[in-house]
Design an enzyme around this catalytic site. Structure first.
Site, short mmCIF file in Angstrom:
data_model
loop_
_atom_site.label_atom_id
_atom_site.label_comp_id
_atom_site.label_asym_id
_atom_site.label_seq_id
_atom_site.Cartn_x
_atom_site.Cartn_y
_atom_site.Cartn_z
N HIS A 81 110.34 -26.10 16.75
CA HIS A 81 109.74 -25.11 17.66
C HIS A 81 108.41 -24.65 17.06
CE1 HIS A 81 109.21 -22.02 20.52
NE2 HIS A 81 110.36 -21.37 20.43
N ARG A 125 110.26 -15.22 26.24
CA ARG A 125 109.00 -15.06 25.51
C ARG A 125 108.13 -16.32 25.51
NH1 ARG A 125 112.36 -11.52 23.85
NH2 ARG A 125 113.75 -13.28 24.02
N THR A 126 108.71 -17.45 25.20
CA THR A 126 107.86 -18.64 25.01
C THR A 126 107.18 -19.01 26.34
OG1 THR A 126 109.34 -19.36 23.27
CG2 THR A 126 107.80 -20.99 24.10
N LYS A 168 118.04 -34.72 39.99
CA LYS A 168 118.30 -35.93 40.79
C LYS A 168 118.37 -37.17 39.90
CE LYS A 168 115.31 -34.30 44.56
NZ LYS A 168 114.06 -34.66 45.26
N ARG A 222 109.85 -27.38 27.12
CA ARG A 222 111.07 -27.09 26.35
C ARG A 222 112.21 -27.90 26.94
NH1 ARG A 222 113.29 -21.17 24.89
NH2 ARG A 222 111.66 -21.45 23.34
C1 NCD Z 1 114.03 -19.14 19.89
C2 NCD Z 1 114.29 -20.53 20.47
O1 NCD Z 1 114.19 -20.72 21.69
O2 NCD Z 1 114.55 -21.40 19.67
N1 NCD Z 1 113.50 -18.26 20.85
C3 NCD Z 1 112.16 -18.19 21.00
O3 NCD Z 1 111.54 -19.13 21.43
N2 NCD Z 1 111.53 -17.08 20.62
C4 NCD Z 1 115.18 -18.58 19.15
C5 NCD Z 1 116.51 -18.49 19.84
O4 NCD Z 1 116.67 -18.85 21.01
O5 NCD Z 1 117.44 -18.03 19.17
#
Ligand code: NCD
Length: 303
Positions: free
Chosen positions: A129, A51-52, A80, A101
């Site tokens: 997040h 999703r993100t 590397k 991320r």
């Molecule tokens: C979350 C995350 O990556 O922290 N997912 C997300 O971005 N919607 C929650 C998770 O991974 O449990």
């Protein structure tokens, strides 16, 4: 230049404004088709995501911009031995904005310190997040009509779940919110997050039973037990199914409960809940794209 590393990098007024813009985008998509024409977003994902990452990419494409990036550390020069700082310096000379991320807590701050383009923290280890929190706030606002005066239960892995850490930091700035942290003792909310509430004299309760407390909640935020953060895999196996929300447990819940989950879910919400009108986690998914569109516009100083 602005970054979004922690949700508190935005004032509550700015958050309210982002939600308003996201709502406008949702109902007037055509107005925004060309807003980012000629702009490029990089999505640098050193950790898995559906999703993100895809909502960021879809957001930029729907604004008329373009996207590039990678979806695993193994396909970048990290494999590397390249440092985060060097990767960011490099990508920052190709694009206008970066969403990143990374499994390491604080990685987004390291990136922001060397970047000449805005950095958006799309999750740094178990720390924060903030764009998930924007999504959560937009969904709460649209379901409850307000960001104040409710009782929220956060349930599951409160120790490693970065979404709940950011959500507490955000909600602590709004009025009259009651918190119920529902977790096994091994997965309690970290002291660092509780201290945000303590400093403001905001009350919270820590409990273990979902069944005994569900009737008190206006919002229930379920979370996944974060398998990838456990050092002891046996402990994960022991704790992974400790909370499973199902139709039966919802019998005692308020009729206007809002059920949220950042997703992905594993077993913590059974599929028989999906058809319940109180289940809002797929609405969250949709809102995630619009709020990220609004955020990109803001950080690129287009709005
Ligand atoms: C979350 C995350 O990556 O922290 N997912 C997300 O971005 N919607 C929650 C998770 O991974 O449990």
């Amino acid at each position: 230049m602005r970054n979004l590393i922690d949700i508190t990098d935005l004032s509550t007024c700015e958050i309210d404004n982002l939600i308003e813009v996201a709502e406008d985008i949702k109902s007037n998509k055509e107005k925004y088709l060309d807003k980012c024409k000629g702009k490029q977003l990089a999505t640098l994902f050193f950790e898995p995501s559906t999703r993100t990452r895809l909502s960021f990419e879809s957001a930029m494409l729907s604004l008329g911009g373009s996207v590039l990036g990678f979806s695993s550390a193994s396909s970048s020069s990290t494999s590397k031995g390249e440092s985060i700082a060097d990767t960011i310096r490099t990508v920052g000379s190709y694009v206008d904005i970066i969403s990143m991320r990374h499994p390491q807590e604080g990685a987004a701050t390291i990136a922001a310190n060397v970047s000449k383009v805005p950095i958006i923290n799309a999750g740094d280890g178990s720390n924060r997040h903030p764009t998930q929190t924007l999504t959560d706030l937009m969904t709460i606002k649209s379901e409850k009509g307000k960001l104040s005066n409710f009782c929220i239960g956060m349930c599951g892995d409160l120790k490693y779940g970065r979404t709940v850490h950011s959500l507490v930091a955000a909600l602590s700035r709004y009025e009259n919110i009651k918190y119920m942290f529902i977790s096994p003792k091994e997965l309690k909310m970290p002291e660092e997050v509780l201290s945000i509430l303590k400093e403001k004299n905001i009350e919270y309760q820590e409990v273990e039973s979902l069944e005994e407390n569900i009737s008190k909640l206006d919002i229930l935020y379920m979370t996944r037990v974060q398998q990838e953060r456990f050092e002891d895999k046996l402990e994960y196996e022991r704790l992974k199914d400790v909370y499973i929300l199902n139709k039966e447990k919802l019998k005692n819940a308020k009729s206007d409960l809002t059920i949220l989950h950042p997703l992905p879910r594993v077993n913590e919400i059974s599929e028989d809940v999906d058809m319940d009108k109180r289940a809002c986690y797929f609405k969250q998914v949709e809102n995630g794209k619009y709020i990220r569109m609004a955020l990109i516009l803001k950080l690129l100083q287009i709005i």
